[in-house]
Design an enzyme around this catalytic site. Structure first.
Site, PDB file in Angstrom:
ATOM      1  N   HIS A  34       1.015  -1.522  -0.167  1.00  0.00           N
ATOM      2  CA  HIS A  34      -0.063   0.272   0.253  1.00  0.00           C
ATOM      3  C   HIS A  34       0.834   1.314  -0.338  1.00  0.00           C
ATOM      4  CE1 HIS A  34       1.264  -0.138   4.451  1.00  0.00           C
ATOM      5  NE2 HIS A  34       0.655  -1.017   4.506  1.00  0.00           N
ATOM      6  N   HIS A  37       4.399   1.349   2.421  1.00  0.00           N
ATOM      7  CA  HIS A  37       5.589   0.316   1.465  1.00  0.00           C
ATOM      8  C   HIS A  37       6.140   1.894   0.617  1.00  0.00           C
ATOM      9  CE1 HIS A  37       2.578  -2.942   3.106  1.00  0.00           C
ATOM     10  NE2 HIS A  37       3.343  -3.128   3.712  1.00  0.00           N
ATOM     11  N   GLN A  61       7.263 -15.255  12.262  1.00  0.00           N
ATOM     12  CA  GLN A  61       6.672 -14.023  13.283  1.00  0.00           C
ATOM     13  C   GLN A  61       5.389 -14.427  13.633  1.00  0.00           C
ATOM     14  OE1 GLN A  61       8.192 -11.246  10.087  1.00  0.00           O
ATOM     15  NE2 GLN A  61       5.785 -10.012  10.882  1.00  0.00           N
ATOM     16  N   GLN A 152       9.533  -2.714  16.264  1.00  0.00           N
ATOM     17  CA  GLN A 152       9.725  -3.505  15.354  1.00  0.00           C
ATOM     18  C   GLN A 152      11.158  -2.353  15.264  1.00  0.00           C
ATOM     19  OE1 GLN A 152       8.238  -6.252  12.161  1.00  0.00           O
ATOM     20  NE2 GLN A 152       8.975  -4.165  10.537  1.00  0.00           N
ATOM     21  N   SER A 185      -1.810  -3.652   5.932  1.00  0.00           N
ATOM     22  CA  SER A 185      -2.492  -4.577   5.449  1.00  0.00           C
ATOM     23  C   SER A 185      -3.542  -4.493   5.730  1.00  0.00           C
ATOM     24  CB  SER A 185      -1.290  -5.248   5.212  1.00  0.00           C
ATOM     25  OG  SER A 185      -0.672  -4.961   4.139  1.00  0.00           O
ATOM     26  N   ARG A 186      -3.699  -5.135   7.408  1.00  0.00           N
ATOM     27  CA  ARG A 186      -4.363  -5.214   8.339  1.00  0.00           C
ATOM     28  C   ARG A 186      -5.977  -4.759   7.763  1.00  0.00           C
ATOM     29  NH1 ARG A 186       0.109  -7.902  11.715  1.00  0.00           N
ATOM     30  NH2 ARG A 186      -0.532  -9.849  11.139  1.00  0.00           N
TER      31      ARG A 186
END
Ligand code: PAF
Length: 278
Positions: A34, A37, A61, A152, A185-186
């Site tokens: 998307h 990114h 992960q 992260q 993405s979720r």
């Protein structure tokens, strides 16, 4: 644009490019690309002569009850987007190619104990392992990561420094929809109603930042106000925490540069977001 599936071929490509004096910018992804990114790809394109994007939904992960099988995938759409952004290589390995019964893992201690690490206890071990492997395969000069996954980012930066990877880890700002929802993405898991309610993530962070600007430094009070705002929706809070960005440990007093981070479930979609106090 080349599509490379094999580790050996990817390593050879990078070796050849470096031999020609080219710099390699790397954007690791799990695909279903998307604008978030693509903002990393554009930054890599500006700063490096070769751009490599990896697309790999990394099984290590995901916890046993998480969404590995359902995680959205659309390689053809990803390929078209990468082509449009002048990506040089998509590294697109199979899980067997990446892991091949591997028994070695990378664990960054302490930074992963809080926030997402609490409810996803094996997640960051999987992330650090795959990213270390990808760094050894792609051999980038610079690797670009979005700050939506702030924990992260901190873990990867520490891992790269502790293991002496010879590359720069570049942080990139969160990209949001017009109504403030951070791209993920979720987000595609959200129903229409949940999508409308999910804007509370950004508005609760805005409220926290406003309180801080108005002089409130008590982390507990700021956290409570953000929580209350979310509790007025169908969202189920996993955590709202105010932490020191370097150590990822909760703080009692919010300061400039402290991070307020949250994770909230809307149905099955676990969404994360964060902001720095300024
Ligand atoms: O942020 C992601 O998409 C993933 O965690 C990453 C860094 C590509 C590792 O699988």
């Amino acid at each position: 644009m080349k599509i490379i599936n094999g580790i050996g071929e990817m390593q050879l490509f990078s070796k050849q490019q470096r031999g020609k004096g080219k710099t390699i910018g790397f954007v690791p992804t799990m695909g279903f690309l998307h604008e978030g990114h693509l903002s990393l790809v554009r930054k890599a394109r500006k700063e490096c002569s070769q751009v490599v994007v990896s697309i790999f939904v990394n099984p290590t992960q995901f916890g046993p009850k998480e969404d590995l099988d359902d995680y959205p995938r659309d390689f053809e759409a990803d390929k078209a987007l990468c082509e449009k952004e002048n990506v040089d290589v998509i590294f697109y390995p199979a899980a067997e190619e990446m892991y091949n019964q591997g028994k070695t893992f990378v664990l960054v201690e302490e930074l992963g104990n809080h926030l997402c690490g609490k409810s996803r206890p094996t997640h960051f071990k999987g992330v650090a392992t795959v990213v270390a492997k990808l760094f050894n395969i792609v051999k980038p000069d610079k690797a670009f990561f979005g700050l939506k996954d702030a924990q992260q980012f901190a873990i990867i930066k520490k891992m790269a420094s502790d293991l002496n990877f010879d590359l720069e880890i570049v942080p990139c700002p969160i990209v949001r929809e017009a109504d403030g929802l951070a791209l993920s993405s979720r987000n595609r898991y959200l129903s229409k109603e949940q999508r409308a309610e999910a804007t509370v993530l950004n508005s609760s962070l805005n409220l926290a930042l406003e309180m801080f600007k108005a002089g409130e430094k008590n982390a507990g009070k700021i956290k409570q106000a953000a929580l209350q705002k979310i509790e007025g929706t169908s969202g189920k809070v996993d955590y709202v925490e105010i932490v020191d960005f370097d150590s990822m440990q909760p703080v009692l007093k919010a300061e400039k540069g402290s991070l307020i981070a949250l994770a909230v479930f809307f149905g099955n979609a676990r969404l994360i977001d964060n902001r720095f106090f300024e």
